[in-house]
Scaffold this motif. Sequence first.
Motif, short mmCIF file in Angstrom:
data_model
loop_
_atom_site.label_atom_id
_atom_site.label_comp_id
_atom_site.label_asym_id
_atom_site.label_seq_id
_atom_site.Cartn_x
_atom_site.Cartn_y
_atom_site.Cartn_z
N LEU A 55 30.76 20.18 14.43
CA LEU A 55 31.74 19.46 13.63
C LEU A 55 31.45 17.97 13.60
O LEU A 55 31.60 17.31 12.56
CB LEU A 55 33.15 19.70 14.19
N ILE A 56 31.02 17.42 14.74
CA ILE A 56 30.67 16.00 14.80
C ILE A 56 29.45 15.73 13.94
O ILE A 56 29.39 14.73 13.21
CB ILE A 56 30.43 15.58 16.26
N ARG A 57 28.46 16.64 14.01
CA ARG A 57 27.25 16.48 13.19
C ARG A 57 27.61 16.45 11.70
O ARG A 57 27.13 15.59 10.94
CB ARG A 57 26.27 17.62 13.46
N GLU A 58 28.44 17.38 11.30
CA GLU A 58 28.82 17.47 9.88
C GLU A 58 29.67 16.28 9.45
O GLU A 58 29.48 15.74 8.35
CB GLU A 58 29.60 18.77 9.66
N ASP A 59 30.58 15.85 10.31
CA ASP A 59 31.52 14.78 9.95
C ASP A 59 30.84 13.42 9.93
O ASP A 59 31.07 12.60 9.03
CB ASP A 59 32.68 14.78 10.95
N LEU A 60 29.98 13.17 10.92
CA LEU A 60 29.41 11.82 11.08
C LEU A 60 27.93 11.75 10.68
O LEU A 60 27.37 10.65 10.65
CB LEU A 60 29.57 11.36 12.53
N GLY A 61 27.30 12.89 10.40
CA GLY A 61 25.92 12.87 9.93
C GLY A 61 24.90 12.54 11.01
O GLY A 61 23.81 12.04 10.70
N LEU A 62 25.18 12.84 12.28
CA LEU A 62 24.23 12.59 13.36
C LEU A 62 23.20 13.71 13.39
O LEU A 62 23.52 14.88 13.13
CB LEU A 62 24.95 12.50 14.70
N ILE A 173 39.49 26.65 23.88
CA ILE A 173 40.53 25.73 23.44
C ILE A 173 39.97 24.63 22.54
O ILE A 173 40.52 24.33 21.48
CB ILE A 173 41.25 25.11 24.66
N ALA A 174 38.86 24.02 22.97
CA ALA A 174 38.27 22.94 22.17
C ALA A 174 37.76 23.46 20.84
O ALA A 174 37.89 22.79 19.80
CB ALA A 174 37.14 22.26 22.95
N GLY A 175 37.17 24.68 20.84
CA GLY A 175 36.70 25.26 19.58
C GLY A 175 37.85 25.51 18.62
O GLY A 175 37.75 25.21 17.42
N TYR A 176 38.96 26.05 19.13
CA TYR A 176 40.11 26.32 18.28
C TYR A 176 40.73 25.03 17.76
O TYR A 176 41.01 24.89 16.55
CB TYR A 176 41.16 27.12 19.06
N ILE A 177 40.97 24.07 18.66
CA ILE A 177 41.57 22.79 18.24
C ILE A 177 40.67 22.09 17.24
O ILE A 177 41.13 21.55 16.23
CB ILE A 177 41.82 21.88 19.46
N GLY A 178 39.35 22.10 17.51
CA GLY A 178 38.40 21.42 16.62
C GLY A 178 38.41 21.98 15.22
O GLY A 178 38.44 21.24 14.23
N GLU A 179 38.37 23.31 15.11
CA GLU A 179 38.34 23.94 13.79
C GLU A 179 39.68 23.87 13.07
O GLU A 179 39.74 23.81 11.85
CB GLU A 179 37.91 25.41 13.93
N THR A 180 40.78 23.87 13.83
CA THR A 180 42.11 23.90 13.23
C THR A 180 42.67 22.52 12.96
O THR A 180 43.26 22.27 11.89
CB THR A 180 43.09 24.68 14.14
N TYR A 181 42.48 21.61 13.91
CA TYR A 181 43.11 20.29 13.81
C TYR A 181 42.13 19.12 13.79
O TYR A 181 42.54 17.97 13.69
CB TYR A 181 44.08 20.10 14.99
N GLY A 182 40.84 19.40 13.88
CA GLY A 182 39.84 18.34 13.90
C GLY A 182 39.29 18.11 15.30
O GLY A 182 40.02 18.23 16.29
N TRP A 183 37.98 17.78 15.38
CA TRP A 183 37.34 17.64 16.68
C TRP A 183 37.95 16.52 17.51
O TRP A 183 37.97 16.57 18.74
CB TRP A 183 35.84 17.40 16.49
N ALA A 266 34.75 28.68 17.46
CA ALA A 266 35.58 29.25 18.52
C ALA A 266 34.92 30.49 19.12
O ALA A 266 34.89 30.66 20.34
CB ALA A 266 36.96 29.59 17.98
N GLU A 267 34.38 31.36 18.25
CA GLU A 267 33.70 32.57 18.73
C GLU A 267 32.45 32.22 19.53
O GLU A 267 32.20 32.79 20.60
CB GLU A 267 33.34 33.47 17.56
N ALA A 268 31.66 31.30 19.01
CA ALA A 268 30.42 30.91 19.70
C ALA A 268 30.71 30.19 21.01
O ALA A 268 30.05 30.43 22.03
CB ALA A 268 29.57 30.01 18.80
N GLY A 269 31.73 29.31 21.00
CA GLY A 269 32.10 28.61 22.21
C GLY A 269 32.55 29.59 23.29
O GLY A 269 32.21 29.43 24.47
N PHE A 270 33.31 30.60 22.89
CA PHE A 270 33.77 31.61 23.84
C PHE A 270 32.61 32.47 24.33
O PHE A 270 32.40 32.63 25.53
CB PHE A 270 34.84 32.48 23.18
N SER A 271 31.84 33.02 23.41
CA SER A 271 30.82 34.00 23.78
C SER A 271 29.69 33.39 24.61
O SER A 271 29.20 34.01 25.56
CB SER A 271 30.22 34.64 22.52
N SER A 272 29.28 32.18 24.27
CA SER A 272 28.16 31.56 24.97
C SER A 272 28.53 31.12 26.37
O SER A 272 27.66 30.96 27.23
CB SER A 272 27.64 30.36 24.18
#
Length: 425
Positions: A55-62, A173-183, A266-272
């Motif tokens: 999400l940070i990569r997409e938002d800020l272009g890093l 938690i961070a995956g869900y919050i990031g996708e739902t409310y922003g990183w 969220a799925e990747a954060g959980f599974s990995s």
Amino acid sequence: MIENLPPEKTGMSFKTEINALQRRSGYKWELLALLWLAFFLNQADRQIFSVVLPLIREDLGLNDAELGLIASALVWTYGLLVPVAGFFGDRFSRKRIIGFSLVFWSIATLSTGFCTTLIQFVLLRGIATGGGEAFYAPSANALISQHHKETRSFALSLHQSAVYIGIILSGVIAGYIGETYGWQNAFFVFGAFGIIVGVLVFMRLEKDMPAAGSEKTEILKTAAIIFKKPTAILLTAGFACMVFVNVGYLTWMPSFIATKFNLSLAEAGFSSLFYHHVGAVIGVLVGGKLADKLSLKDRKARLLLQGIALLIASPFIFWMAAAETQFFTYAALFIFGVFRGAYDSNIFASLYEVVPVQIRSSASGLMLMCAFLTGAFSPYMLGILKPTLGLSLGLSLLSIAYVIGGVLIVIAALVFFKKDKIEFQ
């Protein structure tokens, strides 16, 4: 030398303080519970960035190298400051060091949510967060060891389990919050919670005295005592190999899983993170209990358990990245986690077999410094190699580090431990 001092020379004020704490029934377990919560946040706050990294990569272009640099900056800062933290922990109140470090890194975590440039991430996420976290572990592990004698490995294992649970829950938690409310909000939530826990630490932990008592050993002399012991050096080198793998895995595995199997964050954060760290919880608790039992007959058993665990885990590191299906990837992550946990259960318990109580915080700091300065290169290197070799091969090659680390620790146990072990615990 310090290691030959009789117990009565460690300072009457220090012994008086210990007796006072012992009179408070159950304090050592309350202490462990509070430090477990603090360590949970220590690891969760560190992992948030890896989970919301896409999400940070997409938002800020890093780009990938810049994202890897941010992760490496935290570990480099941690590695540079942790020996300072260790020496502080032998000379000042460990309660205050733990409390202030927790509040500081939590404020830095919260502030990371406002970052918009690479420099800001390096300063807040890398330097400030890493610097605050550096002051926690040496004092915390030494304090737990001080209050848990016969249950040392088990108590340190329970404390270590906070790493795995913190990483698992932060992934979800961070995956869900990031996708739902922003990183940004992921950093805000965890940072605010950390400040609250910091207040609890100041309120509930009892006043403590420096472990060194009246023996204010100079920094260089302390380092000389530690590094004259080949066992301590080889344990540190083995730990560096483990950290090199761990930092690279934690930074890039969520992104790797998301891309390879087309999963949500969220799925990747959980599974990995979940399967590996569930295995690690099992391994660390079983390893701690087993080490306490075996060490009653042979004190080098703690080291042998660590070395063998790394060697058995190494092929599963290769498999976790090379497997073609989710099932086999997660199976490899789980088994890798079990033996990684068995190793982790004795990281500091093994070290404390060869260093005296007066310098255990310092010894922990030096060990962490060497390991994390080495491990810091892992995410940056994988970020550079990703566009050419790919993450799959890069992550698989991390298995070599576990083989090297396992061999070094077995050598320490079989060749040098008998001479290096101390008699007074």
